[in-house]
Enzyme design. Structure first.
Site: not given
Length: 596
Positions: A438-439
């Site tokens: 998610e980053g």
């Protein structure tokens, strides 16, 4: 590993004594039934489910993993997963904070977050199946047409269908402008989607009747960068029951979260439906991405709590050596290791990070409720800015601290921590991915400093620091809180100074912001945790002054706060030094000289 026990007393303390959520929830339309008694009932039911259904199957599921059948592209989840999910749906937890118009219960997000933490502590791999579905629900609810909402939301809310988020491709993760998946118009309002997605959590499984994939793809005449990406709903099965050509091609062999099906998804002309505006898919997907980033933070928090519980139980029972100040258990062959300062350092680090994180997430969830429900436009705007500012902090700081806590828990066990049967090494493996997906946490740091602080000249940051400053000013006069308030106030000034410094330097060389970002996020993380430990301490002192009982509970809060400010918070001093060191130490080495 000892059985997981949900920290219900601490949830009650944070929600009802520190944050005092009912004072806000009671003013928000639609939450009239969300009383303190209702909160307690839901949390008790969730605790029983996590303790009795999820935790007991966690280790065996890690051993078994998911199995892939290439003949029919099917995936079988570990024993007990499907049955636990069916029970979860029957309890109504899938629709807890979802819109009643689609079958949801309409409860506040500030109730959903502690329930999420319990799931992450008990069985983080299992928690990802309903977690991704909730993200798909949020994206369709925010951006879908009325027809799309009517088609997909009721099934996502009741749990009979689950959802995924399909962004990453073999050649692109963070840089989605490189995306190759194609969407060709079919002429009937639908699109033919072709491409390969990787690292798709819960991408294929046997727990639900259908899987709704949200897929980023590019139309033929769209720009060849992030401005040309659209978002599509691609169901595994169509409404008539026919199979859509969106298949699992393989499962990844991973370090952790082995019981979650991390799939390669192949789309071979699969029929999809545009959600939101064309070429605006990334903005739509960020509705889901931001929810997933907060979910990652909850994974760090939940796994840190699970590791702390295991380490504390072991430290009380494991006998090794005598205390340096003399025997504490003379009737035994040796003292329990909890008497040793270094063991206490690890346990208190776990405890301090976990309890501050719990307060932060409760407050952040309350801001989400204000943003969605408040009749006051200014209050909604402020809450939205606070959420935007602190989402990367919640994701990165909490997962970094969660991994630290999990590692320390394994260390408390010594050699036994390295052995699988004790369960502690699984927590380390499961937690490690939370810092990546998610980053990555480096991306979160760039998002915080670059987009959330420098891009608006610190407007969002000032909204938060104003809250912190007012609290320090109001409570710094109490001699018992003076040192804590002064430490946080000093950091507020330092944050202002270093933000200005980095901003000026990055105007001349943009690498300066990239070089400072990770240290800057950690600095803001400590500012946030320092604020919450000050708030927790003020609450505990008020309770002690009032003589409301549970003296040991409140005194433990104060002792943990003192440990945090004495042993963890001082990291800010080194961060301020490394922040000001700039980009040169990172960038001056010629690339050729990295060779060995």
């Amino acid at each position: 590993m000892p059985a997981y026990k949900a920290p219900l007393r601490d949830f009650d303390f944070v929600l009802n004594e520190v944050i005092q959520v009912q004072n806000v929830i009671s003013t928000l339309p639609g939450y009239e039934e969300a009383t303190q008694d209702v909160f307690a009932s839901y949390l008790d039911a969730a605790a029983k489910f996590c303790e009795n259904e999820l935790a007991p199957i966690n280790r065996a599921a890690d051993e078994e993993g998911c199995s892939f059948n290439p003949a029919d592209h099917s995936v079988t989840t570990p024993a007990g997963f499907k049955e636990a999910y069916q029970q979860y749906c029957e309890l109504g937890f899938t629709g807890l904070d979802c819109d009643p118009a689609y079958g949801g219960q309409g409860m506040p997000k500030v109730l959903a977050f502690p329930m999420m933490e319990m799931q992450c502590s008990a069985n983080v791999a299992w928690s990802m199946y309903p977690g991704l579905s909730h993200g798909a629900y949020a994206a369709i609810h925010a951006h879908g047409t009325d027809e799309q909402k009517a088609t997909y939301l009721p099934k996502l809310v009741d749990g009979s269908w689950t959802g995924t988020m399909c962004l990453t491709e073999p050649h692109c993760g963070t840089d989605l402008g490189l995306l190759k998946t194609k969407a060709e118009p079919n002429g009937d309002g639908s699109y033919s989607i072709t491409g390969t997605k990787i690292f798709i959590s819960a991408g294929e499984h046997d727990m639900s009747d259908n899987i709704i994939h949200l897929v980023l793809a590019r139309l033929p005449d769209s720009p060849k960068d992030v401005k040309g990406i659209s978002l599509f709903i691609v169901p595994k099965f169509h409404a008539d029951g026919s199979r859509n050509p969106v298949f699992c091609g393989a499962l990844e062999h991973k370090m952790g979260i082995k019981a979650n099906a991390t799939a390669v998804i192949n789309l071979d002309g699969a029929k999809g439906y545009l959600i939101g505006e064309r070429d605006k898919g990334l903005a739509c997907m960020f509705t889901m991405m931001n929810a997933a980033r907060l979910g990652c933070g909850m994974q760090g928090l939940g796994l840190g709590e699970a590791s702390f519980q295991g380490a504390l139980s072991y430290a009380r029972e494991r006998l090794q050596m005598r205390a340096l100040t003399g025997p504490k258990a003379p009737e035994k062959a040796a003292d329990p290791i909890i008497v040793h300062p270094d063991v206490r350092r690890m346990l208190l680090t776990q405890k301090a990070y976990t309890e501050a994180g719990r307060a932060m997430t409760a407050w952040l969830a309350l801001q989400l409720d204000i943003e969605e429900k408040s009749p006051d436009a200014e209050a909604r705007s402020q809450a939205a800015d606070l959420v935007a500012l602190l989402t990367p902090v919640a994701k990165a700081f909490m997962t970094d601290n969660g991994y630290t806590a999990a590692n320390m828990g394994m260390q408390v066990f010594g050699g036994h921590g390295f052995i699988r049967e004790w369960g502690m090494e699984q927590l380390v493996r499961d937690c490690r991915i939370s810092q990546i997906y998610e980053g990555t946490n480096g991306i979160q740091a760039i998002d915080l400093l670059g987009r959330k602080v420098l891009m608006d000249q610190g407007q969002k940051l000032r909204k938060f620091t104003k809250i912190v400053h007012k609290y320090c000013e109001a409570n710094g006069g109490d001699s018992r809180l003076k040192d804590m308030a002064e430490a946080v106030s000093k950091l507020l000034k330092d944050v202002g100074d270093v933000t200005m410094h980095v901003g000026m330097q990055s105007m001349m060389n943009r690498d300066e912001a990239g070089a400072a970002a990770t240290d800057y996020l950690r600095l803001i993380g400590h500012l946030t945790y320092g604020f919450f430990w000050l708030w927790i301490s003020k609450t505990a002192l008020d309770k002690l002054d009032a003589g409301t009982g549970e003296k040991a509970f409140y005194e433990a809060k104060l002792t943990t706060a003192r440990f945090y400010f004495a042993k963890l918070f001082p990291e800010v001093h080194s961060l301020l030094v490394t922040l000001k060191a700039g980009a040169k130490p990172l960038m001056e080495l010629d690339e050729a000289h990295f060779a060995f």
